[in-house]
Design a protein around this motif. Structure first.
Motif, PDB file in Angstrom:
ATOM      1  N   THR A  54      -7.896   4.987   2.576  1.00 11.73           N
ATOM      2  CA  THR A  54      -7.062   6.195   2.562  1.00 11.73           C
ATOM      3  C   THR A  54      -6.534   6.462   1.164  1.00 11.73           C
ATOM      4  O   THR A  54      -6.588   7.597   0.659  1.00 11.73           O
ATOM      5  N   PRO A  71     -10.557   6.509   6.821  1.00 11.72           N
ATOM      6  CA  PRO A  71     -11.584   7.147   5.988  1.00 11.72           C
ATOM      7  C   PRO A  71     -12.207   6.160   4.995  1.00 11.72           C
ATOM      8  O   PRO A  71     -11.594   5.165   4.636  1.00 11.72           O
ATOM      9  N   ARG A  72     -13.420   6.499   4.591  1.00 11.46           N
ATOM     10  CA  ARG A  72     -14.106   5.710   3.571  1.00 11.46           C
ATOM     11  C   ARG A  72     -14.316   6.588   2.349  1.00 11.46           C
ATOM     12  O   ARG A  72     -14.918   7.660   2.451  1.00 11.46           O
ATOM     13  N   THR A  78      -9.253   7.733  -1.046  1.00  7.79           N
ATOM     14  CA  THR A  78      -9.629   9.095  -0.684  1.00  7.79           C
ATOM     15  C   THR A  78      -8.655  10.097  -1.273  1.00  7.79           C
ATOM     16  O   THR A  78      -9.045  11.160  -1.777  1.00  7.79           O
ATOM     17  N   LEU A  79      -7.372   9.750  -1.239  1.00  5.98           N
ATOM     18  CA  LEU A  79      -6.340  10.631  -1.788  1.00  5.98           C
ATOM     19  C   LEU A  79      -6.319  10.608  -3.310  1.00  5.98           C
ATOM     20  O   LEU A  79      -6.028  11.634  -3.946  1.00  5.98           O
ATOM     21  N   GLU A 136      -8.741   0.300   5.932  1.00 10.38           N
ATOM     22  CA  GLU A 136      -8.245   1.634   6.283  1.00 10.38           C
ATOM     23  C   GLU A 136      -7.156   2.093   5.318  1.00 10.38           C
ATOM     24  O   GLU A 136      -7.153   3.245   4.865  1.00 10.38           O
ATOM     25  N   GLN A 137      -6.243   1.186   4.971  1.00 10.10           N
ATOM     26  CA  GLN A 137      -5.158   1.554   4.055  1.00 10.10           C
ATOM     27  C   GLN A 137      -5.695   1.914   2.677  1.00 10.10           C
ATOM     28  O   GLN A 137      -5.341   2.955   2.108  1.00 10.10           O
ATOM     29  N   SER A 196       0.825  -1.210   0.000  1.00  7.22           N
ATOM     30  CA  SER A 196       0.000   0.000   0.000  1.00  7.22           C
ATOM     31  C   SER A 196       0.858   1.257   0.000  1.00  7.22           C
ATOM     32  O   SER A 196       0.482   2.281  -0.592  1.00  7.22           O
ATOM     33  N   GLY A 208       0.838   4.229  -2.927  1.00 11.45           N
ATOM     34  CA  GLY A 208       0.710   5.653  -2.639  1.00 11.45           C
ATOM     35  C   GLY A 208       1.846   6.473  -3.210  1.00 11.45           C
ATOM     36  O   GLY A 208       1.635   7.578  -3.733  1.00 11.45           O
TER      37      GLY A 208
END
Length: 326
Positions: free
Chosen positions: A94, A155-156, A97-98, A90-91, A58, A62
């Motif tokens: 995130t 975040p979701r 979301t980004l 969660e990973q 992950s 990113g």
């Protein structure tokens, strides 16, 4: 190429190269794939392997996402029994979301390591048995429909991260069909059950909220170069390096010569290792494209995920470009 192409980047650490060099090369490779029109780039979770830099999958996704613009990036795959579904939700929540509408999550149930490493990961050897339930738990977290009362993944993202089931046997094919998820077969290193697995997947597929019709991806090795002999030379050097890494795992310290590696490859054990890469396209752009089109048709694949194996980064980038017709 009529069939969509994607890229599996194994983030190799070549002899004399550092992990930092490898990750920089992953950025260059993803940018080349983006410019060439590839659909996605995936990174695999491997542990305790000095020749592979994608263990923290992950984090690699990113990093590459921050240095590219539009290509989809994902895990091919996360070995879910190594992790809790909540942590992975969660990973990847995130990441999505980004980088909205750019993140994929492929899931496998293998350790991605040897037994000692599996224990170092705090993995229970029986954890693979709950893989189907863990996939559904993860799916619930990502969709905001938690199966665990009182627990949610934050975040979701606005849209759920699409899930893919990875496999090299009928188990993954059956699970992907039952859950109505896309299926990716690891035929680039485990070719034996490819045709049967995709046939079972298509025959038993049940539509889902994510996917209305079956969607199958097949892995294939590629070494494309501007002339045939150069491609063959790159393949020879690459598979020697791969074999050398394979037979020197553990306490063995000696460095095998090319002649010794070739002798091993000619032995029954070596031929068995070579069979793992049975599906390999090697040659010029035209030769590689012809091979891939035939392979996709015979396998019944909707998309090919290509693993380019030239040792030099520039050669891998050129292979990516030639395969796409550039």
């Amino acid at each position: 190429m009529a069939i969509p192409l994607s890229l599996l980047d194994l983030a190799p650490i070549a002899p004399g190269q550092s992990a930092r060099d490898s990750l920089a090369a992953s950025v260059d490779l993803a940018r080349a794939a983006e410019a060439a029109g590839y659909r996605r780039v995936w990174y695999a979770e491997h542990h305790s392997m000095p020749s592979i830099a994608s263990s923290a999958t992950s984090v690699v996704i990113g990093y590459v996402a921050a240095h590219t613009e539009s290509i989809r990036l994902g895990a091919g795959g996360i070995m879910l029994p190594n992790h809790s579904p909540l942590v992975i939700a969660e990973q990847f929540g995130t990441l999505a979301t980004l980088y909205p509408d750019r993140i994929d999550l492929g899931l496998g149930r293998a350790p991605g390591s040897d037994q000692a490493t599996m224990y170092a990961l705090r993995r229970n050897p029986a954890s693979a048995e709950s893989f189907p339930q863990d996939v559904q738990e993860l799916q619930g977290f990502l969709a905001g429909k938690s199966l665990v009362p009182g627990v949610q993944a934050v975040p979701r993202p606005d849209a759920p991260v699409p899930l893919y089931i990875l496999g090299s046997s009928l188990f993954g094919a059956q699970l992907a069909a039952k859950l109505g998820l896309p299926y990716a077969f690891a035929s680039h290193f485990a070719p034996d059950a490819l045709h049967q697995a995709i046939r079972v997947y298509r025959d038993t597929f049940e539509p889902s909220e994510q996917l209305a019709e079956p969607y199958a991806i097949a892995g294939v090795n590629v070494i494309a170069a501007d002339d045939h002999d150069k491609a063959v030379d790159q393949m020879t050097k690459s598979y020697r390096a791969r074999t050398r890494a394979f037979i020197t795992r553990g306490p063995v310290a000696r460095n095998f010569t090319d002649a010794e590696i070739d002798e091993f490859l000619a032995s029954p054990s070596g031929r068995q290792l070579s069979q793992m890469t049975r599906y390999t396209a090697v040659g010029t752009a035209a030769e590689v494209q012809d091979y891939l089109e035939t392979f996709a048709k015979e396998a019944g694949a909707d998309e090919l995920i290509t693993a380019h194996h030239a040792l030099d980064t520039a050669d891998r980038i050129r292979s990516v470009q030639l395969t796409a017709g550039l």
